[in-house]
Motif scaffolding. Structure first.
Motif, PDB file in Angstrom:
ATOM      1  N   SER A   1      14.715  -4.299  32.104  1.00  0.00           N
ATOM      2  CA  SER A   1      13.425  -4.357  31.429  1.00  0.00           C
ATOM      3  C   SER A   1      12.431  -5.085  32.327  1.00  0.00           C
ATOM      4  N   GLY A   2      11.203  -5.178  31.869  1.00  0.00           N
ATOM      5  CA  GLY A   2      10.180  -5.894  32.627  1.00  0.00           C
ATOM      6  C   GLY A   2       9.514  -5.019  33.671  1.00  0.00           C
ATOM      7  N   ASP A   3       8.607  -5.641  34.417  1.00  0.00           N
ATOM      8  CA  ASP A   3       7.788  -4.925  35.399  1.00  0.00           C
ATOM      9  C   ASP A   3       8.139  -5.335  36.820  1.00  0.00           C
ATOM     10  N   SER A   4       8.246  -4.348  37.708  1.00  0.00           N
ATOM     11  CA  SER A   4       8.505  -4.661  39.108  1.00  0.00           C
ATOM     12  C   SER A   4       7.226  -5.087  39.824  1.00  0.00           C
ATOM     13  N   ARG A   5       6.074  -4.680  39.310  1.00  0.00           N
ATOM     14  CA  ARG A   5       4.782  -5.074  39.891  1.00  0.00           C
ATOM     15  C   ARG A   5       4.040  -5.964  38.901  1.00  0.00           C
ATOM     16  N   ARG A   6       3.589  -7.140  39.392  1.00  0.00           N
ATOM     17  CA  ARG A   6       2.816  -8.066  38.568  1.00  0.00           C
ATOM     18  C   ARG A   6       1.466  -8.267  39.245  1.00  0.00           C
ATOM     19  N   LEU A   7       0.384  -8.187  38.489  1.00  0.00           N
ATOM     20  CA  LEU A   7      -0.972  -8.286  39.013  1.00  0.00           C
ATOM     21  C   LEU A   7      -1.584  -9.633  38.650  1.00  0.00           C
ATOM     22  N   CYS A   8      -2.185 -10.295  39.647  1.00  0.00           N
ATOM     23  CA  CYS A   8      -2.920 -11.537  39.411  1.00  0.00           C
ATOM     24  C   CYS A   8      -4.306 -11.155  38.906  1.00  0.00           C
ATOM     25  N   ARG A   9      -4.628 -11.583  37.688  1.00  0.00           N
ATOM     26  CA  ARG A   9      -5.923 -11.251  37.087  1.00  0.00           C
ATOM     27  C   ARG A   9      -6.505 -12.497  36.448  1.00  0.00           C
ATOM     28  N   GLU A  10      -7.609 -12.945  37.005  1.00  0.00           N
ATOM     29  CA  GLU A  10      -8.327 -14.120  36.512  1.00  0.00           C
ATOM     30  C   GLU A  10      -7.414 -15.323  36.342  1.00  0.00           C
ATOM     31  N   GLY A  11      -6.543 -15.554  37.334  1.00  0.00           N
ATOM     32  CA  GLY A  11      -5.697 -16.743  37.349  1.00  0.00           C
ATOM     33  C   GLY A  11      -4.401 -16.638  36.571  1.00  0.00           C
ATOM     34  N   ALA A  12      -4.084 -15.471  36.003  1.00  0.00           N
ATOM     35  CA  ALA A  12      -2.841 -15.300  35.233  1.00  0.00           C
ATOM     36  C   ALA A  12      -2.129 -14.023  35.686  1.00  0.00           C
ATOM     37  N   TRP A  13      -0.800 -14.053  35.644  1.00  0.00           N
ATOM     38  CA  TRP A  13      -0.007 -12.885  36.021  1.00  0.00           C
ATOM     39  C   TRP A  13       0.095 -11.936  34.830  1.00  0.00           C
ATOM     40  N   GLU A  14      -0.257 -10.671  35.050  1.00  0.00           N
ATOM     41  CA  GLU A  14      -0.103  -9.642  34.022  1.00  0.00           C
ATOM     42  C   GLU A  14       1.275  -9.010  34.162  1.00  0.00           C
ATOM     43  N   GLY A  15       1.823  -8.560  33.043  1.00  0.00           N
ATOM     44  CA  GLY A  15       3.108  -7.868  33.053  1.00  0.00           C
ATOM     45  C   GLY A  15       4.235  -8.788  32.617  1.00  0.00           C
ATOM     46  N   ALA A  16       5.389  -8.180  32.362  1.00  0.00           N
ATOM     47  CA  ALA A  16       6.567  -8.911  31.898  1.00  0.00           C
ATOM     48  C   ALA A  16       7.518  -9.172  33.062  1.00  0.00           C
ATOM     49  N   THR A  17       8.246 -10.261  32.980  1.00  0.00           N
ATOM     50  CA  THR A  17       9.216 -10.626  34.017  1.00  0.00           C
ATOM     51  C   THR A  17      10.293  -9.554  34.132  1.00  0.00           C
ATOM     52  N   LEU A  18      10.591  -9.167  35.370  1.00  0.00           N
ATOM     53  CA  LEU A  18      11.639  -8.181  35.644  1.00  0.00           C
ATOM     54  C   LEU A  18      13.003  -8.766  35.266  1.00  0.00           C
ATOM     55  N   VAL A  19      13.806  -7.996  34.538  1.00  0.00           N
ATOM     56  CA  VAL A  19      15.168  -8.398  34.185  1.00  0.00           C
ATOM     57  C   VAL A  19      16.116  -7.406  34.853  1.00  0.00           C
ATOM     58  N   CYS A  20      17.036  -7.935  35.662  1.00  0.00           N
ATOM     59  CA  CYS A  20      17.993  -7.094  36.397  1.00  0.00           C
ATOM     60  C   CYS A  20      19.410  -7.368  35.896  1.00  0.00           C
ATOM     61  N   GLU A  21      20.146  -6.290  35.629  1.00  0.00           N
ATOM     62  CA  GLU A  21      21.531  -6.393  35.170  1.00  0.00           C
ATOM     63  C   GLU A  21      22.454  -5.830  36.232  1.00  0.00           C
ATOM     64  N   ARG A  22      23.673  -6.347  36.235  1.00  0.00           N
ATOM     65  CA  ARG A  22      24.677  -5.851  37.188  1.00  0.00           C
ATOM     66  C   ARG A  22      24.909  -4.364  36.935  1.00  0.00           C
ATOM     67  N   LYS A  23      24.931  -3.602  38.005  1.00  0.00           N
ATOM     68  CA  LYS A  23      25.210  -2.171  37.909  1.00  0.00           C
ATOM     69  C   LYS A  23      26.728  -2.009  37.859  1.00  0.00           C
ATOM     70  N   LEU A  24      27.212  -1.442  36.771  1.00  0.00           N
ATOM     71  CA  LEU A  24      28.652  -1.288  36.600  1.00  0.00           C
ATOM     72  C   LEU A  24      29.108   0.078  37.082  1.00  0.00           C
ATOM     73  N   CYS A  25      30.313   0.115  37.617  1.00  0.00           N
ATOM     74  CA  CYS A  25      30.908   1.393  38.014  1.00  0.00           C
ATOM     75  C   CYS A  25      31.384   2.119  36.762  1.00  0.00           C
ATOM     76  N   ARG A  26      31.381   3.421  36.809  1.00  0.00           N
ATOM     77  CA  ARG A  26      31.905   4.179  35.675  1.00  0.00           C
ATOM     78  C   ARG A  26      33.428   3.996  35.662  1.00  0.00           C
ATOM     79  N   PRO A  27      34.039   4.065  34.494  1.00  0.00           N
ATOM     80  CA  PRO A  27      35.489   3.873  34.419  1.00  0.00           C
ATOM     81  C   PRO A  27      36.224   4.917  35.259  1.00  0.00           C
TER      82      PRO A  27
END
Length: 163
Positions: free
Chosen positions: A104-130
């Motif tokens: 979830s979250g955004d890979s690109r965050r924009l600085c706008r009027e002193g605040a970061w726009e967008g949500a923090t990127l959340v990365c999960e471990r990529k699991l192998c298929r069984p």
């Protein structure tokens, strides 16, 4: 960047109001200038880009230079890499570390009027298929490893018991 101005008449006692443009803040000078005896009193307003706070790399991610697409140096365990000194209109680009995918979250965050726009990127471990259980074997898998063993009457001919 020159400030925007809004002035009324220019006779004795009149004033002129200056404001910084979007994304800029006052560095020095006066927002209001008064006309006294045909001269404007006060110093010119000076505006500078409004910086955003330091933005740290999210857990299991790294910061990528948005302009060049090159990896910044990073520490995936402590996430101590930051986007520093970014100002209005500049971006900070994150990507998940090797072996992780975006949950979830955004890979690109924009600085706008002193605040970061967008949500923090959340990365999960990529699991192998069984893995499928080989013929004449039994097996079990958890999130890290699959283990197989031959059933009674059969012996291991090739391959590895663990993957």
């Amino acid at each position: 960047v020159p400030p925007q101005r809004q002035c009324n008449l220019r006779k004795d006692g009149d004033y002129c109001e200056f404001t910084c443009q979007e994304g800029y803040i006052r560095e020095s000078g006066n927002a209001y200038r008064l006309c006294v005896r045909g001269r404007w009193v006060g110093e010119d307003l000076s505006c500078v880009s409004q910086p955003c706070s330091q933005l740290h790399a999210p857990k299991n991610a790294l910061i990528v230079d948005g302009a060049r697409g090159e990896e910044a140096s990073h520490n995936l365990i402590t996430s101590q890499v930051t986007c520093d000194k970014k100002v209005h209109g500049e971006e900070c680009v994150h990507q998940c570390a090797l072996g992780y995918i975006r949950a979830s979250g955004d890979s690109r965050r924009l600085c706008r009027e002193g605040a970061w726009e967008g949500a923090t990127l959340v990365c999960e471990r990529k699991l192998c298929r069984p893995l499928p259980t080989p013929k004449n074997a039994i097996g079990s898998c958890n999130e890290h490893v699959c283990e197989h063993a031959c059933v009674g009457g059969y012996g291991q001919v090739a391959g590895s018991r663990n993957r």
